[in-house]
Design an enzyme around this catalytic site. Structure first.
Site, short mmCIF file in Angstrom:
data_model
loop_
_atom_site.label_atom_id
_atom_site.label_comp_id
_atom_site.label_asym_id
_atom_site.label_seq_id
_atom_site.Cartn_x
_atom_site.Cartn_y
_atom_site.Cartn_z
N ALA A 120 -2.64 0.35 5.04
CA ALA A 120 -1.68 1.40 4.73
C ALA A 120 -1.23 1.25 3.28
O ALA A 120 -1.48 0.22 2.65
CB ALA A 120 -0.45 1.29 5.64
N LYS A 121 -0.63 2.26 2.75
CA LYS A 121 -0.01 2.16 1.42
C LYS A 121 1.05 3.25 1.34
O LYS A 121 0.92 4.29 1.99
CB LYS A 121 -1.07 2.38 0.34
CG LYS A 121 -0.67 1.89 -1.03
CD LYS A 121 -0.58 0.39 -1.10
CE LYS A 121 -1.27 -0.18 -2.28
NZ LYS A 121 -1.49 -1.61 -2.24
N GLY A 122 2.08 3.00 0.57
CA GLY A 122 3.11 4.01 0.44
C GLY A 122 3.82 3.89 -0.87
O GLY A 122 3.47 3.05 -1.70
#
Ligand code: NAD
Length: 436
Positions: free
Chosen positions: A125-127
């Site tokens: 994931a990345k945000g």
């Protein structure tokens, strides 16, 4: 590991298109291209490749905060969750003006491959928030983080998705996030984020872990190519967390660190620099050029030095079609994320220069994040020595598997790492199936 030629249907035209497109490419283009490329070497169900091209979910949220002058400013935040077949989503949160949905998706895919190559029970994931953190006071950053935590609260959690620091965020950001999350849950939940200060459940050795893993991989690559570490010359671009920790460890292990640089340029000594006396970015920003050395080099010159090992550890897209023919290093180990463009990668392959990829070399960060998560869940702190020992073991295990794939198949190091990662992910998807 399964090595079979893939059916033509698995090839996607955008694979070649992306590889030939004008540099630099976006993180999403790179991640998709690498997926197609690895799939060409594997006998893998095309439907699984199709699923992996897309993120599972992308959360987009509005983050309003009160500025110190009383006005309200509204920012946009994202959390892209790519794949969780092997475990909870894991990946950084960045505060940077150029954060976009697509960038988060691409970097999230990268995290899926990185966790899989290390065999960690996590997905990718990345945000982040599209904001310039340098324009915010500390109090504004705290309000932004707490509000962002509230907006994505339903999407994260210690068994769901575990953020970590990234560009523009740090252990303090993670402390606020963990606090905001815990306050709403009514109990202290340290395992919701990693990269926290040790006093609230952060792991010892987390900060230096990516640099340590780079140093371990450089050491193993030197051995693999039958060089002697005591004779090996190493040039490192970037003297931040990754570059300085890698440089100092390799220096301690006997290597000759002949050049290091920061944003302003580098220092060069063919007899080897005393890396411990050069301030790292965190000790004193932009102080590398102030170090007394026989010669200075520009960042462009550093990349072309005649050395045994080159470690780009500052930025992405620094090794390109323009300079790849002029690189004189025998081995390249990627410390930064994505320092080599596709075009440069092809040139290095043609020239027979091995490039050990980022998803293996700098994976020490997410590996020690995994250790931190284990410590949080078990409410039991590990000693620094244990962190170092277990990181060493995890890195050597991953190195051995990737090296076997590299040696057995006629593939590059990057392909070998992606084949290992993708096989594990595909096997997990096959075992779990598609429901409903
Ligand atoms: P950092 O901010 O600690 O240090 C960056 C260094 O690069 C500084 O010395 C800075 O002066 C230098 N630099 C900046 N612009 C430059 C330029 N144009 N030319 C040459 N040098 C320049 O960053 P870091 O944490 O060491 O990260 C470096 C790279 O490693 C990034 O690609 C990052 O994504 C990647 N990475 C970091 C971690 C981590 O946990 N720190 C983990 C994995 C990968």
């Amino acid at each position: 590991m399964t090595m079979a030629s893939k059916s033509d249907s698995t090839r996607d035209e955008s694979d070649d298109e992306a590889a030939d497109s004008t540099e630099p490419e976006s993180a999403l283009e790179t991640a998709r291209r690498q997926l197609y490329h690895a799939a060409t070497h594997l006998d893998i169900d095309q439907n699984i490749v199709e699923r992996l091209k897309h993120p599972k979910k992308v959360h987009e949220v509005t983050v309003p905060i009160e500025r110190d002058d009383g006005t309200v400013e509204v920012f946009t935040g994202y959390r892209a969750q790519h794949d969780s077949v092997r475990g909870p989503y894991k990946g950084g949160l960045r505060y940077h003006p150029e954060v976009t949905r697509d960038e988060c998706v691409g970097l999230g895919m990268w995290m899926t491959w990185k966790c899989a190559v290390m065999d960690l029970p996590f997905g990718g994931a990345k945000g982040g928030v599209a904001v310039n953190p340098k324009e915010l006071s500390s109090a504004e950053k705290e309000r932004l983080t707490r509000r962002f935590a509230q907006e994505i609260r339903g999407a994260i959690g210690p068994t769901v998705d575990i953020p970590a620091p990234d560009m523009g965020t740090n252990p303090q950001t993670m402390a606020w996030l963990m606090d905001a999350y815990s306050m709403q849950e009514g109990e202290t939940i340290p395992g919701v984020v990693t990269g926290k200060p040790p006093v609230i459940g952060g792991s010892k050795g987390r900060d230096e872990a990516p640099g340590r893993s780079v140093a371990i991989i450089v050491r193993e690559a030197i051995k693999h190519y039958e060089k002697d570490i005591n004779e090996a010359s190493v040039a490192i671009q970037g003297y931040g967390s990754v570059g300085s920790n890698a440089a100092r460890l390799l220096d301690d292990w006997g290597a000759n660190i002949v050049a290091v640089s920061d944003v302003n340029g580098g220092v060069y000594d063919t007899n080897g620099l005393d890396t411990h006396s050069i301030p790292s970015h965190h000790e004193e920003p932009e102080a590398v050029m102030g170090h007394n050395a026989p010669e200075t080099v520009t960042n462009a010159e550093l990349l072309e030095l005649d050395v045994d090992v080159l470690v780009p550890a500052a930025l992405g897209n620094v090794l390109t079609a323009e300079n790849a023919e002029d690189v004189r290093a025998d081995i390249i180990v990627e410390g930064a994320n994505g320092p080599t463009t596709s075009a440069a990668d092809r040139i290095f392959t043609e020239r027979g220069i091995p490039v050990i990829p980022d998803i293996l070399a700098n994976a020490g960060g997410v590996t020690v994040s995994y250790f931190e998560w284990l410590q949080d869940i078990n409410r039991r702190t590990w000693s620094l020595e244990r962190v170092h020992d277990e990181l060493e073991e995890e890195m050597l295990t991953a190195w051995d598997v990737v090296r076997d794939e590299f040696t057995d198949g006629e593939v590059t190091w990057r392909d070998a790492a992606y084949i290992v990662a993708l096989s594990r992910i595909a096997e997990a998807h096959e075992a779990r199936g598609l429901w409903p």
